[in-house]
Scaffold this active site. Structure first.
Site, PDB file in Angstrom:
ATOM      1  CG  LEU A   1      45.968  30.841  36.900  1.00  0.00           C
ATOM      2  CD1 LEU A   1      45.637  29.423  36.484  1.00  0.00           C
ATOM      3  CD2 LEU A   1      45.983  30.993  38.412  1.00  0.00           C
ATOM      4  N   PRO A   2      49.816  33.188  36.589  1.00  0.00           N
ATOM      5  CG  PRO A   2      50.879  33.529  38.636  1.00  0.00           C
ATOM      6  CD  PRO A   2      49.725  32.811  38.000  1.00  0.00           C
TER       7      PRO A   2
ATOM      8  CE  LYS B   1      50.763  39.878  26.507  1.00  0.00           C
ATOM      9  NZ  LYS B   1      50.230  39.372  27.761  1.00  0.00           N
TER      10      LYS B   1
END
Lengths: 296, 296, 296, 296
Positions: free
Chosen positions: B64-65, B170
């Site tokens: 999801l965003p 990340k």
């Protein structure tokens, strides 16, 4: 070949030694008698001045701390231009600003001499091992002509373009280096604070889009790369004050062509902060101390 | 295996397709009926809600965003946690802040479920090719258990540590990426202004200490790397607005642990300047336009 | 008093005219014949060289663009030091780096002359009106001695300390000015984007802790201060390129004493961005265009 | 008038005391029993919850650390909106982001209540003395209606525009404040390193274009302004961590409207560096320690 060599410092001395090993005849000059004696012991002839070092030489190599020294060595009464024979090429391996390199090229031309700027990368280790990279600025013909000399001191001899472009290449590369190191230091310290193991983080970066020399070869976090200065107390690498000099050359060059240098200017201030707190002699990867809250 | 999959956007759709190809049974949900139909055409079962997608699944994957979407998808009345069976593991591949990942881990645990954060690198290209890298946060046992699922969508499945460390990896990697790209753009534009050929400069950087992914794989100067977005009008890569999101996650994470993020914060503003002038959809290497004086 | 005056540019010409009005006898030199004629028409005597302007003078005033010009004007064969009588004081009102000011002080002393650095603030308006502020570096006795001369051109004559400190004061003040203007521009543009009326925001800042000259006198947002350059198309003030020169002096001075200058270095890059896009002639408050997305 | 008051911290407590002195009847709530008792001793009525504090009130004032607290205080089961009578106006004096202020305005409207954002400047000193400035966001009619309440706590009650613009004014002002202080600190430290007397330099700045509140009222260099926190060990002013919070609000707000905030983002990192080294409780002008090499 008969080579005049001026400037026998941390870089110049091992470079000159390699020229001797390659079979060239060297006449050397340095302000330090001790530095000259070391070369003399290895077979070089001592000269009393840059002029004397240049006299009778087929090539003249200079390796000096900054543009001001090159200017003096070339133009002083007892300088290189006063002693050099017409037609001999001057190879300046100092790291200086591109505009000065062009100016020296013009001074040499007025004196009947060719000039190439040929700054190096590879550090004192590369200088000793004869594995330096030379970034050469000058015509294609000149580049071809200096290759045999430079190949006695280095492994990669790269032609960058006209006079001054050797310095441009050096400066732009080191601008990236200074910025990436600051970025990697910031990210490694952030990762530590956020609880990830630093070796794991380094490993991910080095196989992903964060991959860079500052991370995979010279990672600033101790223990990530065993051979990096960070793993031996930030000693014995490329000193913060030297990086600071190069960042200054980069931002000054940017100013000269009206280019903004946001990232470089900020990184420069961070290295400056390290220098001002007394850490200028540490390897430049010690910039991570600013992020990890380590006092000097 | 029976997998519930929520979020079929530019990344989620090709990831889900690869799971189908790997032989898994998928029940999917997305707000876009069109996106769901594409997956249904490929053999997936459409669900009416995240809850329905999770019902009966052996694994649930979310892509999801942002954290807010993950929170809603998990905790809404018709959300995943309402439908999922006890003991099933939730794999969240969204890129979000580490604190939210930990929070979701706790929510899942309270519900009797395991949770790993598993953000990816590799972009839409890697998602389509099934060559993504997954950075997994969770216990070693959990990491081993999710590997068979993730290997249907990616090539490298890396264990980063406890819950949240996948996001840390990340974020820290992309912080370095955002900084190095800005630095390379600055240096390439400076080199151009100082008169060196850009391919020559790129070549030197890529074999010297300025070497980095942003230079040797994704160089922002057109023509230096033929396969880079810069050589095709800055289209089709990693959008500036996505980089901006990640830089925001990095500086927010730095704020949360009281770490300065000088370089990241400055690079963030430069990407912001690109976005605010209307260039947010261009590949993030288009940041070089700020230096080359190219209008949007 | 008989005064030699070298440098009749935008600042020097009105300053020299005010000295004439104050009843002094002026011998002037400038490279521009037109500039000299203007002064001659007002009663000054034209000189053929700096040396000639200095010959017979009781005071010598120089007002030049940069340190290099001052060096030439002082030390050239036909320069001031070649023509000046022993014991006469040189007043340099150019804005230059403190180190050069000290060097010129030493050169003057070697020649049997006193030297003060006396840079100004107040701009061309203040120069014409005779309301400049002079920041004077030199001994207390020297400061007292030059006051009668400087009071013919300015209103505030401030003693800053020993030679060079006049330049230090000028540089540090303008460093703050460059930073505050960038900060005010950023905040005014942000306020606009967030929907507050700019006059209201300016009014609040100017009566609160954000109060500063860059906001209450020279606000960069058009219409907030009717008399500011921003309200007349950014014309007729202190040009961006001049601010850029001063920011360069500040960051160079910081470098010389190993001080980080984070804020100044960043502001310098922003003014540089304005200059590089062709807006260097606009008033420096036009930096707000970078934030408001206004193209040049 | 009967006023419900929630939030009796360093700012809220003296503000509530002034409302009592002005003759209003107060019902107060705070999580700290001690804070409540102090107010009770001065004549206020203690409430068991925000709901109870709001019950029967003609006005409700909230003064809380951050948006999350305001949200809870308003919307919890025992929150203000559950207890307040229809038509009563809520005045939120917390410093929060403009978007949350608008959201709270909408929540209040849905509940049949008016809402103004009314953040303050003036610090704990101004809160105690009743000389705060209130920046009010809301309709002109609402602004007129809240003036009698706010005038019990402050001197200047400024109308900024619609809901949220009070916060915009506060944030933009403090963005300038944070930037100017960093700039003044940088320049004062540079001046010291270059050898000028700090009082002389401060005096010049304060009568020249570098003039700003951060220099003429709150100069970060000890001894320049005797009443400034810098002259008493950086105690008792506006804490670095509070400035850091406001810089975060500013850069977040900039992000929300896609505006670059170069100077603010950099200053934020510098305050962050102070906080991370343990100096977050010192007055924010202590940022000069980063430049003067003073360890924490």
């Amino acid at each position: 070949m008969k080579i005049g060599f001026v400037g026998l410092g941390h870089m110049g001395a091992p470079m000159a030694l390699n020229l001797l090993k390659a079979g060239h005849a060297l006449t050397v000059f340095d302000l330090s008698a001790e530095a000259m004696q070391t070369l003399a012991d290895a077979g070089a002839t001592k000269a009393a001045s840059p002029k004397a070092a240049a006299a009778g030489a087929e090539w003249v190599v200079t390796m000096l701390p900054a543009a001001a020294h090159v200017r003096t060595v070339l133009t002083a009464e007892d300088g290189v231009l006063a002693g050099i024979a017409k037609g001999v090429t001057i190879i300046d391996s100092s790291t200086i600003d591109p505009a000065s390199a062009k100016e020296f090229g013009a001074l040499a031309a007025n004196n009947g001499n060719a000039f190439v700027d040929a700054p190096v990368s590879g550090g004192t280790g590369g200088a000793a091992a004869g594995t330096l990279t030379f970034m050469v600025g000058g015509s294609a013909a000149l580049y071809e002509s200096v290759k045999p000399v430079l190949s006695g001191m280095g492994k990669n001899i790269v032609h960058c373009g006209e006079t001054g472009t050797g310095q441009v290449a050096k400066i732009c590369n080191n601008l990236v280096l200074g910025v990436t190191m600051a970025g990697v230091a910031e990210a490694m310290a952030l990762g530590e604070a956020l609880g990830i193991d630093s070796k794991v983080l380094g490993g991910i970066m080095n196989t992903s889009t964060g991959r860079c020399w500052s991370s995979d070869t010279y990672n600033p976090f101790p223990g990530v790369i065993e051979t990096a200065p960070s793993s031996r107390g930030y000693t014995g690498g490329f000193g913060t004050d030297l990086m600071l000099k190069d960042m200054g050359l980069a931002t000054d060059a940017a100013k000269s062509v009206h280019q903004p240098a946001y990232m470089g200017a900020l990184a420069q201030q961070l290295y400056q902060a390290m220098s001002s707190r007394g850490d200028g002699k540490l390897d430049f990867s010690a910039i991570i101390k600013l992020y990890r809250g380590e006092k000097s």
